[in-house]
Design an enzyme around this catalytic site. Structure first.
Site, PDB file in Angstrom:
ATOM      1  N   LYS A  20      46.864  30.765  41.084  1.00  0.00           N
ATOM      2  CA  LYS A  20      45.675  29.958  40.787  1.00  0.00           C
ATOM      3  C   LYS A  20      45.713  29.413  39.362  1.00  0.00           C
ATOM      4  O   LYS A  20      45.221  28.330  39.081  1.00  0.00           O
ATOM      5  CB  LYS A  20      44.405  30.765  41.067  1.00  0.00           C
ATOM      6  CG  LYS A  20      44.219  31.077  42.557  1.00  0.00           C
ATOM      7  CD  LYS A  20      44.117  29.790  43.374  1.00  0.00           C
ATOM      8  CE  LYS A  20      44.032  30.013  44.856  1.00  0.00           C
ATOM      9  NZ  LYS A  20      43.887  28.772  45.627  1.00  0.00           N
ATOM     10  N   TYR A  80      48.044  36.408  43.075  1.00  0.00           N
ATOM     11  CA  TYR A  80      46.956  35.442  43.291  1.00  0.00           C
ATOM     12  C   TYR A  80      46.595  34.758  41.973  1.00  0.00           C
ATOM     13  O   TYR A  80      46.479  33.535  41.900  1.00  0.00           O
ATOM     14  CB  TYR A  80      45.749  36.158  43.891  1.00  0.00           C
ATOM     15  CG  TYR A  80      44.654  35.222  44.348  1.00  0.00           C
ATOM     16  CD1 TYR A  80      44.741  34.558  45.578  1.00  0.00           C
ATOM     17  CD2 TYR A  80      43.529  34.984  43.557  1.00  0.00           C
ATOM     18  CE1 TYR A  80      43.742  33.698  46.000  1.00  0.00           C
ATOM     19  CE2 TYR A  80      42.530  34.121  43.971  1.00  0.00           C
ATOM     20  CZ  TYR A  80      42.636  33.486  45.199  1.00  0.00           C
ATOM     21  OH  TYR A  80      41.650  32.624  45.616  1.00  0.00           O
TER      22      TYR A  80
END
Ligand SMILES: NC(=O)c1ccc[n+]([C@@H]2O[C@H](COP(=O)([O-])OP(=O)(O)OC[C@H]3O[C@@H](n4cnc5c(N)ncnc54)[C@H](OP(=O)(O)O)[C@@H]3O)[C@@H](O)[C@H]2O)c1
Length: 253
Positions: free
Chosen positions: A162, A158
């Protein structure tokens, strides 16, 4: 001042618009005057938000499809462009979360997250960017996260996606700037949605989070409305390649 944030007559495409942050963003853009092309994987999941947009007096188009599949992206972006004759605003919001320690993370989960969160945003920006290039105008808003700015346990894929979204924003801003297209990023902190339900319902985790974060609370999807409308509007015309952090101060500590 009102005119600075007025989006009357603009056409926006929001990915991951069926619930959570994407749905709140779609509603905020419609309230500011935009017609909306709404994306998520299943058309059924978009019916409610589509009706909300229509009730606000705006046009609404359901463009279901998986952002990580290039053929589907090409198809749904074409549908939006043909329906509205243009795309003024893109919000690259679709995203998923699979959290575990990196030594235990199956490669299939790593691949899935990169495919949706990073490759998906790249594919949609590429298809919409080509439309905006012909128009010589447009605003692309990529949804990153505070976890794109710092590390966190059990979030390796993640965080990578991002952080990648922020770097992608900078490069797209450099390349599309000369054509009058602005590309910026919004990095929310913890927001109560389906994605974070397990975490926000974990008493011990919340005790630690709320004691650490300066504003002593997490956010609601609606609290991202102002920043997104700002980034979609004339008010941000001189701004490109930047990250707006909306996180109750989470990234400070
Ligand atoms: N919640 C937070 O605390 C937080 C904080 C920072 C950043 N963010 C980011 O904000 C964005 C929205 O998060 P959220 O919390 O609102 O999540 P959510 O409630 O789980 O909603 C995710 C949305 O993305 C759609 N989606 C998932 N995979 C997709 C795919 N392959 N193609 C098209 N659409 C897809 C989902 O619809 P379907 O499942 O129907 O396809 C849904 O509309 C994500 O990028 C997330 O990383 C969230």
């Amino acid at each position: 001042m009102d005119n600075l944030f007025d989006l009357t007559g603009k056409a926006a495409l929001v990915t991951g618009a069926s619930r959570g942050i994407g749905r709140a963003i779609a509603r905020a853009l419609a309230e500011a005057g935009c017609d909306l092309a709404l994306n998520a994987r299943s058309p059924e999941s978009l019916k409610e938000v589509s009706e909300e947009i229509l009730r606000l007096g705006r046009k609404s188009l359901i463009i279901a499809g998986d952002v990580s599949e290039e053929d589907q992206v090409t198809g749904f972006v074409k549908k939006a462009q043909e329906a509205f004759g243009k795309i003024d605003v893109l919000v690259n919001n679709a995203g998923i979360w699979e959290g575990t320690y990196f030594l235990r993370l199956p490669k299939s989960d790593w691949d899935k997250m990169l495919n949706v969160n990073l490759t998906g945003a790249y594919l949609v920006a590429k298809a919409v960017g080509r439309v905006m290039l012909k128009q010589r105008s447009g605003k692309i808003i990529n949804i990153s996260s505070v976890l794109g700015l710092r590390g966190s346990p059990q979030a390796v894929a993640y965080c990578v996606t991002k952080g990648g979204v922020i770097q992608m924003t900078r490069v797209m801003a450099i390349e599309l700037g000369p054509a009058g297209i602005q590309v910026n990023c919004l990095a929310p902190g913890l927001i109560a949605t389906d994605m974070t339900r397990e975490y926000t319902q974990d008493e011990a985790a919340m005790k630690e989070y709320l004691a650490r974060v300066p504003l002593r609370r997490y956010g609601r999807p609606e609290e991202l409305a102002g920043s997104v409308v700002f980034l979609a509007s004339k008010a941000s015309d001189l701004m490109t390649g930047q990250v707006i952090v909306v996180d109750g101060g989470e990234s400070l500590v």
